[in-house]
Design a protein around this motif. Sequence first.
Motif, PDB file in Angstrom:
ATOM      1  N   LEU A 592       0.425  -1.288   0.374  1.00 31.57           N
ATOM      2  CA  LEU A 592      -0.286   0.132  -0.338  1.00 31.57           C
ATOM      3  C   LEU A 592       0.332   1.407   0.477  1.00 31.57           C
ATOM      4  CD1 LEU A 592      -2.397  -1.163   2.045  1.00 31.57           C
ATOM      5  CD2 LEU A 592      -3.004  -0.822  -0.163  1.00 31.57           C
ATOM      6  N   GLY A 593       2.212   1.338   0.507  1.00 34.03           N
ATOM      7  CA  GLY A 593       2.762   2.245  -0.198  1.00 34.03           C
ATOM      8  C   GLY A 593       3.211   2.360  -1.100  1.00 34.03           C
ATOM      9  N   SER A 594       4.036   1.475  -1.915  1.00 36.88           N
ATOM     10  CA  SER A 594       4.545   1.524  -2.856  1.00 36.88           C
ATOM     11  C   SER A 594       3.376   0.920  -4.106  1.00 36.88           C
ATOM     12  CB  SER A 594       5.707   0.622  -3.437  1.00 36.88           C
ATOM     13  OG  SER A 594       5.688  -0.916  -3.499  1.00 36.88           O
ATOM     14  N   SER A 595       2.073   1.156  -3.938  1.00 34.46           N
ATOM     15  CA  SER A 595       1.292   0.766  -4.941  1.00 34.46           C
ATOM     16  C   SER A 595       2.491  -0.868  -5.644  1.00 34.46           C
ATOM     17  CB  SER A 595       1.072   1.919  -5.591  1.00 34.46           C
ATOM     18  OG  SER A 595       0.099   2.549  -4.586  1.00 34.46           O
ATOM     19  N   ASN A 596       2.797  -1.562  -5.454  1.00 36.68           N
ATOM     20  CA  ASN A 596       3.561  -2.543  -6.333  1.00 36.68           C
ATOM     21  C   ASN A 596       3.347  -3.799  -6.181  1.00 36.68           C
ATOM     22  OD1 ASN A 596       5.289  -0.429  -7.663  1.00 36.68           O
ATOM     23  ND2 ASN A 596       6.578  -0.752  -6.901  1.00 36.68           N
ATOM     24  N   VAL A 597       3.283  -4.858  -6.702  1.00 32.85           N
ATOM     25  CA  VAL A 597       3.276  -6.284  -6.603  1.00 32.85           C
ATOM     26  C   VAL A 597       4.177  -6.615  -5.919  1.00 32.85           C
ATOM     27  CG1 VAL A 597       1.612  -8.306  -7.773  1.00 32.85           C
ATOM     28  CG2 VAL A 597       1.473  -6.213  -8.200  1.00 32.85           C
ATOM     29  N   VAL A 598       4.150  -7.305  -4.539  1.00 29.67           N
ATOM     30  CA  VAL A 598       5.456  -7.380  -3.511  1.00 29.67           C
ATOM     31  C   VAL A 598       5.465  -8.981  -4.384  1.00 29.67           C
ATOM     32  CG1 VAL A 598       5.907  -5.408  -2.505  1.00 29.67           C
ATOM     33  CG2 VAL A 598       4.017  -7.305  -1.549  1.00 29.67           C
ATOM     34  N   ALA A 599       3.724  -9.342  -4.162  1.00 23.12           N
ATOM     35  CA  ALA A 599       3.521 -11.226  -3.941  1.00 23.12           C
ATOM     36  C   ALA A 599       2.817 -11.920  -4.503  1.00 23.12           C
ATOM     37  CB  ALA A 599       3.700 -11.845  -2.291  1.00 23.12           C
ATOM     38  N   ALA A 600       2.590 -12.978  -4.890  1.00 26.68           N
ATOM     39  CA  ALA A 600       1.652 -13.918  -5.121  1.00 26.68           C
ATOM     40  C   ALA A 600       1.112 -14.647  -5.078  1.00 26.68           C
ATOM     41  CB  ALA A 600       1.379 -14.551  -6.961  1.00 26.68           C
ATOM     42  N   GLU A 601      -0.180 -14.984  -4.302  1.00 23.00           N
ATOM     43  CA  GLU A 601      -0.562 -16.583  -3.642  1.00 23.00           C
ATOM     44  C   GLU A 601      -0.928 -17.358  -4.342  1.00 23.00           C
ATOM     45  OE1 GLU A 601      -3.450 -17.543  -0.090  1.00 23.00           O
ATOM     46  OE2 GLU A 601      -3.703 -15.655  -0.490  1.00 23.00           O
ATOM     47  N   ALA A 602       0.070 -18.373  -3.998  1.00 22.30           N
ATOM     48  CA  ALA A 602      -1.004 -19.846  -4.990  1.00 22.30           C
ATOM     49  C   ALA A 602      -2.068 -20.441  -4.932  1.00 22.30           C
ATOM     50  CB  ALA A 602       0.725 -20.551  -5.846  1.00 22.30           C
ATOM     51  N   LEU A 603      -2.750 -20.625  -5.779  1.00 22.06           N
ATOM     52  CA  LEU A 603      -3.680 -21.027  -5.326  1.00 22.06           C
ATOM     53  C   LEU A 603      -4.222 -22.410  -5.970  1.00 22.06           C
ATOM     54  CD1 LEU A 603      -6.325 -17.866  -4.873  1.00 22.06           C
ATOM     55  CD2 LEU A 603      -4.939 -19.312  -2.911  1.00 22.06           C
ATOM     56  N   LEU A 604      -4.800 -23.881  -5.266  1.00 23.86           N
ATOM     57  CA  LEU A 604      -4.904 -25.147  -6.300  1.00 23.86           C
ATOM     58  C   LEU A 604      -6.069 -24.784  -7.512  1.00 23.86           C
ATOM     59  CD1 LEU A 604      -3.802 -27.708  -6.701  1.00 23.86           C
ATOM     60  CD2 LEU A 604      -4.853 -28.468  -4.852  1.00 23.86           C
ATOM     61  N   ARG A 605      -6.190 -25.236  -8.568  1.00 19.63           N
ATOM     62  CA  ARG A 605      -7.242 -25.332  -8.831  1.00 19.63           C
ATOM     63  C   ARG A 605      -7.576 -26.819  -8.886  1.00 19.63           C
ATOM     64  NH1 ARG A 605      -8.153 -21.638  -6.203  1.00 19.63           N
ATOM     65  NH2 ARG A 605      -9.371 -20.020  -7.092  1.00 19.63           N
ATOM     66  N   TRP A 606      -8.656 -27.358  -9.339  1.00 16.98           N
ATOM     67  CA  TRP A 606      -9.193 -28.714 -10.145  1.00 16.98           C
ATOM     68  C   TRP A 606     -10.177 -28.541 -10.600  1.00 16.98           C
ATOM     69  CZ3 TRP A 606     -11.400 -32.984  -6.993  1.00 16.98           C
ATOM     70  CH2 TRP A 606     -12.201 -34.702  -7.657  1.00 16.98           C
ATOM     71  N   ASN A 607      -9.394 -29.335 -12.699  1.00 15.28           N
ATOM     72  CA  ASN A 607     -10.421 -29.701 -13.549  1.00 15.28           C
ATOM     73  C   ASN A 607     -10.700 -30.970 -13.249  1.00 15.28           C
ATOM     74  OD1 ASN A 607     -11.867 -29.593 -16.096  1.00 15.28           O
ATOM     75  ND2 ASN A 607     -10.093 -29.325 -17.075  1.00 15.28           N
ATOM     76  N   ARG A 608     -11.577 -31.351 -13.080  1.00 16.74           N
ATOM     77  CA  ARG A 608     -12.456 -32.818 -12.554  1.00 16.74           C
ATOM     78  C   ARG A 608     -12.809 -33.451 -13.962  1.00 16.74           C
ATOM     79  NH1 ARG A 608     -16.424 -34.503  -8.711  1.00 16.74           N
ATOM     80  NH2 ARG A 608     -16.346 -37.401  -8.632  1.00 16.74           N
ATOM     81  N   SER A 609     -12.120 -34.131 -14.251  1.00 21.60           N
ATOM     82  CA  SER A 609     -11.942 -35.336 -15.544  1.00 21.60           C
ATOM     83  C   SER A 609     -13.852 -36.026 -15.485  1.00 21.60           C
ATOM     84  CB  SER A 609     -11.551 -36.324 -15.130  1.00 21.60           C
ATOM     85  OG  SER A 609     -12.290 -37.199 -16.845  1.00 21.60           O
ATOM     86  N   GLY A 610     -14.277 -34.916 -16.282  1.00 16.07           N
ATOM     87  CA  GLY A 610     -15.605 -35.774 -16.160  1.00 16.07           C
ATOM     88  C   GLY A 610     -16.966 -34.504 -15.505  1.00 16.07           C
ATOM     89  N   HIS A 611     -16.273 -33.069 -15.236  1.00 13.50           N
ATOM     90  CA  HIS A 611     -17.049 -32.424 -13.958  1.00 13.50           C
ATOM     91  C   HIS A 611     -17.009 -30.884 -13.945  1.00 13.50           C
ATOM     92  CE1 HIS A 611     -17.628 -36.014 -11.944  1.00 13.50           C
ATOM     93  NE2 HIS A 611     -18.810 -35.731 -11.605  1.00 13.50           N
ATOM     94  N   GLY A 612     -15.797 -30.814 -15.117  1.00  4.43           N
ATOM     95  CA  GLY A 612     -15.480 -29.435 -15.069  1.00  4.43           C
ATOM     96  C   GLY A 612     -14.538 -28.967 -13.640  1.00  4.43           C
ATOM     97  N   LEU A 613     -14.186 -27.518 -13.551  1.00  2.89           N
ATOM     98  CA  LEU A 613     -13.870 -27.049 -12.390  1.00  2.89           C
ATOM     99  C   LEU A 613     -14.627 -27.761 -10.744  1.00  2.89           C
ATOM    100  CD1 LEU A 613     -12.694 -24.018 -13.547  1.00  2.89           C
ATOM    101  CD2 LEU A 613     -11.096 -25.182 -13.557  1.00  2.89           C
ATOM    102  N   VAL A 614     -14.031 -27.473 -10.408  1.00  3.93           N
ATOM    103  CA  VAL A 614     -14.638 -27.988  -9.094  1.00  3.93           C
ATOM    104  C   VAL A 614     -13.604 -26.460  -7.266  1.00  3.93           C
ATOM    105  CG1 VAL A 614     -14.170 -29.472  -6.855  1.00  3.93           C
ATOM    106  CG2 VAL A 614     -14.446 -30.353  -8.779  1.00  3.93           C
ATOM    107  N   SER A 615     -14.822 -26.350  -7.379  1.00  4.69           N
ATOM    108  CA  SER A 615     -14.030 -25.610  -6.329  1.00  4.69           C
ATOM    109  C   SER A 615     -13.379 -25.565  -5.405  1.00  4.69           C
ATOM    110  CB  SER A 615     -15.423 -24.840  -5.401  1.00  4.69           C
ATOM    111  OG  SER A 615     -15.381 -23.566  -4.081  1.00  4.69           O
ATOM    112  N   PRO A 616     -12.348 -24.990  -4.725  1.00  2.00           N
ATOM    113  CA  PRO A 616     -11.673 -25.609  -3.414  1.00  2.00           C
ATOM    114  C   PRO A 616     -12.825 -25.678  -1.822  1.00  2.00           C
ATOM    115  CG  PRO A 616     -10.630 -24.019  -4.549  1.00  2.00           C
ATOM    116  CD  PRO A 616     -11.613 -23.640  -5.552  1.00  2.00           C
TER     117      PRO A 616
END
Length: 846
Positions: A592-616
């Motif tokens: 919030l001070g520099s308005s720069n991106v300092v990090a990225a949170e890695a979030l897992l996603r699952w493309n379930r076969s036959g069902h598509g995207l499944v919510s974490p």
Amino acid sequence: MSETALWSPYRSSVILTSSCRLAGDLEAMSITSYSSVGRVPISLDMCRNDLIQVVPLPAVMSLETRARNLQIKPQNRILIIVAAVLFLGIALSAYVYRNGQSVLEASRPLLSQQLPALQLISHLQLEVAAQEPILYEYYATIERETFKRRFEANDAHITRDVKMLADGLVLEEDLRPVRQYCVKINKLAEDLDNTLRVYGESRVDWDHAREVLVEVSAAGREVNAELESLAASIRDSVSVGGKNTSQRVETVITAVLAFSLLLAGIAVVVGYLVNAYLKEANERHKLAMFVERNPNPVLRLTPSGEVVYANPGALELASYLKLGDAGIEQVLPDDVTERLHDLLLSDQVAGQFEYTRHSLTIDSTVRYLPEHGIFHCYLADVTERKKAEAGLRQQAFHDSLTGLPNRRYLRETISELDGSQPVALLLLNFDRFHRLLSNVGPETVDRLLREVAGRLSGIFPPSGSYPHLFRFEGDTFVMLAPTEGRDEMAGQAAQRILETLWPPFYVDGREVFLSASIGVSTYPRDGRQAPELVHNAGMALHAVKQTGGGAYQIYNADMSAYATARMAMESDLRDAIKNDEFFLHFQPQLDLGSSNVVAAEALLRWNRSGHGLVSPGQFIPVAEEAGLITAMGDWVLERSCRCAVEWQKKNFPPVRVAVNISARQFQSPELVGRVREILAQTGLRPDLLELEITESSTMEDVERTVRILEQLKGLGVTLAIDDFGTGFSSMSYLSRFPVDRLKIDQSFLQGLVKNDDRATAIVSAVITLGHTLNLKVIGEGVETEAQLLKLRQLGCDETQGFLFSRPVPDQEFVAFVNEGRWLTDQNSFGAALLRSVGMRSAADAA
């Protein structure tokens, strides 16, 4: 007069009988029996071969008369015949005398050696056969004194008969197997006695005792085979001698043919009398062989149930039960007549039933003898066996710790319900019981479970046809409660259980509070068998546990569908990594001070076969329950590090990648080693990896948490406490944790929009606490400009949320950072950010 002692299995006393000499070769031994009209004397005829014959006294008197006829009347007739044929006899006497002497010489070995030897061998076979029942009886009754008396007496008879055989009747080498048997059976008897004599003082080796009895049986068969072989040899000698005698007798027969014709009439009469006697004696033998020598009670009954004979064992049983002289029929059940009648009407010749007399449980086997029109009733005292069976049933169907009926009893109880009365099955399990076990120890927990069982037993007092409380396993109990088909009654029962468990328990000076969860299913609506009902109640219990426990849930059909779906999801999750169905999205974190991106949170996603995207939110809890979360966390950690390395290769700004560490993953002893290994494999700078650990997982074991965090910090990685404010961390613990950032849980940011003073105070306190500990503070879940402004005013360092960017794929995140999209006013997110920065800048300038 001589006295004979008969052994009784019920007392150490004996029944005395008297024997008297009858005319000729007949010996009789009389005892007393009982009938419905009182005492009736019964006679026992004992022949010289020791086979006991049982007949009523009037029959014996008839036999005595016939015996006198055989001895007196035939003699008078012979004298008359001799006088009538005297003339012919004188002429033939010399010839007959001369040939008779030859026959006598040929018969002398038969009479003096062979026949006595056969008789002694017969006695030996009976005595050898008696040894095995004596040992088996000792094994069954443990009555040592009786065993020793009977065994020593029988052994003395065997020794006596062997000696008599050895005295010129049989060769010594032919008797060697018998003598070896005597030695062997004495050793086996001594071995059995040594094994059983410790009964009541220490544990008896029953297996060894049975092995001894098997050896006894084998030895008995061997010696009987030897005796039978010896008898067969003697019989062959008798046969040869008989043939020689027969040849000489033929000459005599020819000479005395005329004399024989004169005696034919007498021979017919004598033959008729002898044949009648033998038939009657044979019948008496069949009826009495098993009776008098049987140690167990034996009764002889008419079809109407009247007792016409009782052996000594039955008399001793009546004496033990104190039924009196005229009470032998009271040994039988009251409905014996009906039982005998039913047996006659059936196709069976034997029946068996049990009944109780005083303190004894008696097993009765009744066999019908149609040729005689009577019943033989064999009685056995099975009281001890029933007690043993009851003890085994108690062990098999009751819990050893609490004494409550167990899972097996529950299964039988439910299987016996008729379906007409609905019954609720309440499956109770305590919350966080494993933590309690680790804190107080297993012995205290055992005492606590007994206290719990006692308190739960008081909820539904024992009544009706089935028990109401069962210990299913561990800290799981089952209660059955009638519901009259109404779920509200089942709910009331569950609530009553929870209220009963609410007051504290006092165990070993400790005050213990228990929280329980209850799942409810209903018979027969939700199932008719215990496994199905418990399974459905378990699904309801699981639903309660997921909401935090301390409540109850009634099963419904949707839970089965939900459980089936979860099982299918779990199965697919196990193959997701192998099938390359997982991928990552990244959400930027801004300073919030520099308005720069300092990090990225890695979030897992699952493309379930036959069902598509499944919510974490759907698959992460399933993975945690199935124990798959650790493997999935390792995959996320490794893939995130590789992405960060690729970013650096493209001259990407030094942005940290933040990876969530699950509670189960944090508790793994391999966590530090796995992080070290992944950093080495991927080549990522440690300071560009941030591990986010939930606040609740750090409080499981504070000392261990400090140790692990210090080890991770030693690798050079950055550490953050995620969802801060939702747990129970204290400042003293937090000050010990070597972390770099606190992430304020997004639930608190919702109150900032509503101007909730309480939420604002909490956020402000967290920010102040973080700055006091020299920690960066991140506000996550920022979705509105108002939230962003409030965080700036409170001095928050970093932020993350949909206001700036949703989680996006790897390549899109790279483009997002390189192009500075969050700083443009092309959309509401960028515009809000620019306005917030501008306002802060204006404020700073002012």
